[in-house]
Design a protein around this motif. Sequence first.
Motif, PDB file in Angstrom:
ATOM      1  N   ILE A 183      13.096  -8.086  12.568  1.00  0.00           N
ATOM      2  CA  ILE A 183      11.813  -8.633  12.155  1.00  0.00           C
ATOM      3  C   ILE A 183      10.878  -7.463  11.864  1.00  0.00           C
ATOM      4  CG2 ILE A 183       9.841 -10.044  12.875  1.00  0.00           C
ATOM      5  CD1 ILE A 183      11.863 -11.373  14.905  1.00  0.00           C
ATOM      6  N   PRO A 184      10.309  -7.369  10.655  1.00  0.00           N
ATOM      7  CA  PRO A 184       9.390  -6.253  10.365  1.00  0.00           C
ATOM      8  C   PRO A 184       8.124  -6.394  11.204  1.00  0.00           C
ATOM      9  CG  PRO A 184       9.375  -7.861   8.567  1.00  0.00           C
ATOM     10  CD  PRO A 184      10.460  -8.284   9.515  1.00  0.00           C
ATOM     11  N   SER A 185       7.861  -5.414  12.018  1.00  0.00           N
ATOM     12  CA  SER A 185       6.741  -5.492  12.965  1.00  0.00           C
ATOM     13  C   SER A 185       6.426  -4.094  13.462  1.00  0.00           C
ATOM     14  CB  SER A 185       7.115  -6.408  14.145  1.00  0.00           C
ATOM     15  OG  SER A 185       8.343  -5.995  14.738  1.00  0.00           O
ATOM     16  N   TYR A 186       5.522  -4.008  14.438  1.00  0.00           N
ATOM     17  CA  TYR A 186       5.104  -2.708  14.967  1.00  0.00           C
ATOM     18  C   TYR A 186       4.664  -1.794  13.814  1.00  0.00           C
ATOM     19  CZ  TYR A 186       6.713  -3.834  19.711  1.00  0.00           C
ATOM     20  OH  TYR A 186       6.877  -4.393  20.943  1.00  0.00           O
ATOM     21  N   GLN A 187       5.280  -0.627  13.688  1.00  0.00           N
ATOM     22  CA  GLN A 187       4.859   0.353  12.676  1.00  0.00           C
ATOM     23  C   GLN A 187       5.687   0.258  11.381  1.00  0.00           C
ATOM     24  OE1 GLN A 187       5.291   1.481  16.158  1.00  0.00           O
ATOM     25  NE2 GLN A 187       3.149   0.828  16.211  1.00  0.00           N
ATOM     26  N   PHE A 188       6.255  -0.894  11.110  1.00  0.00           N
ATOM     27  CA  PHE A 188       7.125  -1.050   9.938  1.00  0.00           C
ATOM     28  C   PHE A 188       6.459  -0.524   8.666  1.00  0.00           C
ATOM     29  CE2 PHE A 188       8.794  -3.435   6.308  1.00  0.00           C
ATOM     30  CZ  PHE A 188      10.156  -3.282   6.478  1.00  0.00           C
ATOM     31  N   ASP A 189       5.189  -0.842   8.469  1.00  0.00           N
ATOM     32  CA  ASP A 189       4.492  -0.431   7.245  1.00  0.00           C
ATOM     33  C   ASP A 189       4.217   1.069   7.198  1.00  0.00           C
ATOM     34  OD1 ASP A 189       4.477  -3.014   6.319  1.00  0.00           O
ATOM     35  OD2 ASP A 189       2.487  -3.482   7.110  1.00  0.00           O
ATOM     36  N   GLY A 190       4.396   1.767   8.327  1.00  0.00           N
ATOM     37  CA  GLY A 190       4.208   3.210   8.356  1.00  0.00           C
ATOM     38  C   GLY A 190       5.450   3.983   7.937  1.00  0.00           C
ATOM     39  N   PHE A 191       6.574   3.270   7.754  1.00  0.00           N
ATOM     40  CA  PHE A 191       7.800   3.892   7.265  1.00  0.00           C
ATOM     41  C   PHE A 191       7.870   3.686   5.750  1.00  0.00           C
ATOM     42  CE2 PHE A 191       8.669   3.132  11.699  1.00  0.00           C
ATOM     43  CZ  PHE A 191       9.452   4.203  12.103  1.00  0.00           C
ATOM     44  N   SER A 192       8.256   4.717   5.019  1.00  0.00           N
ATOM     45  CA  SER A 192       8.354   4.605   3.563  1.00  0.00           C
ATOM     46  C   SER A 192       9.479   3.643   3.190  1.00  0.00           C
ATOM     47  CB  SER A 192       8.617   5.978   2.952  1.00  0.00           C
ATOM     48  OG  SER A 192       9.932   6.418   3.260  1.00  0.00           O
ATOM     49  N   THR A 196      13.042   2.781   5.243  1.00  0.00           N
ATOM     50  CA  THR A 196      13.514   1.436   5.622  1.00  0.00           C
ATOM     51  C   THR A 196      14.830   1.112   4.921  1.00  0.00           C
ATOM     52  OG1 THR A 196      12.115   0.399   3.921  1.00  0.00           O
ATOM     53  CG2 THR A 196      11.211   0.575   6.140  1.00  0.00           C
ATOM     54  N   ASN A 197      14.992   1.604   3.694  1.00  0.00           N
ATOM     55  CA  ASN A 197      16.262   1.392   2.996  1.00  0.00           C
ATOM     56  C   ASN A 197      17.412   2.075   3.724  1.00  0.00           C
ATOM     57  OD1 ASN A 197      15.229  -0.200   0.964  1.00  0.00           O
ATOM     58  ND2 ASN A 197      14.968   1.494  -0.493  1.00  0.00           N
ATOM     59  N   ILE A 198      17.137   3.230   4.314  1.00  0.00           N
ATOM     60  CA  ILE A 198      18.177   3.913   5.100  1.00  0.00           C
ATOM     61  C   ILE A 198      18.647   3.006   6.229  1.00  0.00           C
ATOM     62  CG2 ILE A 198      18.612   5.807   6.714  1.00  0.00           C
ATOM     63  CD1 ILE A 198      16.842   7.573   4.968  1.00  0.00           C
ATOM     64  N   LEU A 199      17.688   2.417   6.958  1.00  0.00           N
ATOM     65  CA  LEU A 199      18.051   1.549   8.085  1.00  0.00           C
ATOM     66  C   LEU A 199      18.919   0.386   7.628  1.00  0.00           C
ATOM     67  CD1 LEU A 199      17.550   0.931  11.155  1.00  0.00           C
ATOM     68  CD2 LEU A 199      15.802  -0.673  10.359  1.00  0.00           C
ATOM     69  N   PHE A 200      18.528  -0.264   6.532  1.00  0.00           N
ATOM     70  CA  PHE A 200      19.197  -1.494   6.132  1.00  0.00           C
ATOM     71  C   PHE A 200      20.426  -1.280   5.253  1.00  0.00           C
ATOM     72  CE2 PHE A 200      14.734  -2.991   6.885  1.00  0.00           C
ATOM     73  CZ  PHE A 200      15.033  -3.716   8.044  1.00  0.00           C
ATOM     74  N   PRO A 221      19.648   9.598  10.092  1.00  0.00           N
ATOM     75  CA  PRO A 221      18.354   9.618  10.785  1.00  0.00           C
ATOM     76  C   PRO A 221      17.247   8.998   9.934  1.00  0.00           C
ATOM     77  CG  PRO A 221      18.918  11.808  10.019  1.00  0.00           C
ATOM     78  CD  PRO A 221      20.120  10.958   9.764  1.00  0.00           C
ATOM     79  N   ILE A 222      16.236   8.487  10.627  1.00  0.00           N
ATOM     80  CA  ILE A 222      15.081   7.869   9.992  1.00  0.00           C
ATOM     81  C   ILE A 222      13.847   8.646  10.417  1.00  0.00           C
ATOM     82  CG2 ILE A 222      13.701   5.755   9.850  1.00  0.00           C
ATOM     83  CD1 ILE A 222      16.310   4.249  10.582  1.00  0.00           C
ATOM     84  N   SER A 223      12.937   8.883   9.489  1.00  0.00           N
ATOM     85  CA  SER A 223      11.708   9.605   9.821  1.00  0.00           C
ATOM     86  C   SER A 223      10.504   8.698   9.603  1.00  0.00           C
ATOM     87  CB  SER A 223      11.577  10.882   8.991  1.00  0.00           C
ATOM     88  OG  SER A 223      11.516  10.580   7.609  1.00  0.00           O
ATOM     89  N   TYR A 224       9.505   8.916  10.431  1.00  0.00           N
ATOM     90  CA  TYR A 224       8.266   8.143  10.382  1.00  0.00           C
ATOM     91  C   TYR A 224       7.225   8.922   9.592  1.00  0.00           C
ATOM     92  CZ  TYR A 224       4.112   5.659  12.120  1.00  0.00           C
ATOM     93  OH  TYR A 224       2.936   4.946  12.234  1.00  0.00           O
ATOM     94  N   ASP A 225       6.610   8.273   8.632  1.00  0.00           N
ATOM     95  CA  ASP A 225       5.668   8.962   7.753  1.00  0.00           C
ATOM     96  C   ASP A 225       4.229   8.939   8.252  1.00  0.00           C
ATOM     97  OD1 ASP A 225       7.716   9.513   5.909  1.00  0.00           O
ATOM     98  OD2 ASP A 225       7.515   7.524   5.020  1.00  0.00           O
ATOM     99  N   GLY A 226       3.966   8.122   9.281  1.00  0.00           N
ATOM    100  CA  GLY A 226       2.602   8.013   9.773  1.00  0.00           C
ATOM    101  C   GLY A 226       2.286   9.070  10.815  1.00  0.00           C
TER     102      GLY A 226
END
Length: 306
Positions: A183-192, A196-200, A221-226
Amino acid sequence: MSFDIIKCGMLSLLQDYGRYGYQHIGVTSGGPMDEHAFLWANKLLDNVANATQIEVTFGGLVLLATKPTVIAITGADLGAYINKKAVKPWRTYNISVGDTIMFNQPNTGLRSYLAVKGGFHVEPHLGSSATVVREGIGGTERNGVKLEAGDKLKYAPYTNQYFRSVSSHFIPDYSATIELGVIPSYQFDGFSKHQTNILFSSTYEISNQIDRMGYRLKGEPISYDGNGIISEGISMGAVQIPQDGQPIVLLRDRQTIGGYPKIGCVSALDCNLLAQKRSGDTITFKLIDLQHEQGRRCIFNRFFFD
């Protein structure tokens, strides 16, 4: 009026449905890692949904019955035996005085549940018998200690013959590769979008760092842009992204707050399947809709609680 524990195995814990209403003071919920299997064990015995059971992780538990009863075994196939006769999960068994119940090692899955007719008699701690070792709460002595050889688990004797089993339609295939709904939530919108495509689009391997707190994964690995975030409450299934970019799915004994960014939250129902996976197994993620997941959950709750 008890099961005498002869051997305790790797990790055998008393669990009811969990301890709720205390996260604001730093107490996590605990409860069954696989609530689907847990609730079926109580349903097979006509127990209340919250009746205390044993959660057996990996196997090794050996019990001796001192009074007659009926048990239900659900969840993983841990190579269980009753009096040296192999038995399968997802059904009930009549138990007589002197019977020995033994769990060996996993054939499929990781966690098995043993329920007794009427539930085990355990004094609650903050309203629950759920054992959380890290917090030193719950269990036989209300101190969070796992079950040990020499412990006695009390129950009310039951002498009637009783047989029930779960339809194959409701029995999960723990050997199948699973796709966890997020479920997209928390800081989802802070990831480019790229992150998110990497995760899915990636396949992640379950590392050897798994326990009741959470499952650490290995993969792209996934990086956070915020920017950094303020520590916040953590829900069951939250997908935490630490500095190394390797996702961690947080589970029953998770910490109550955390300051790492989270890319979303795995459906609690999908967490049941994750809890049956072992190191080296692989999983994938998919994006799901909150409203659809709420409907799924309502159906699940009506089945087990109405």
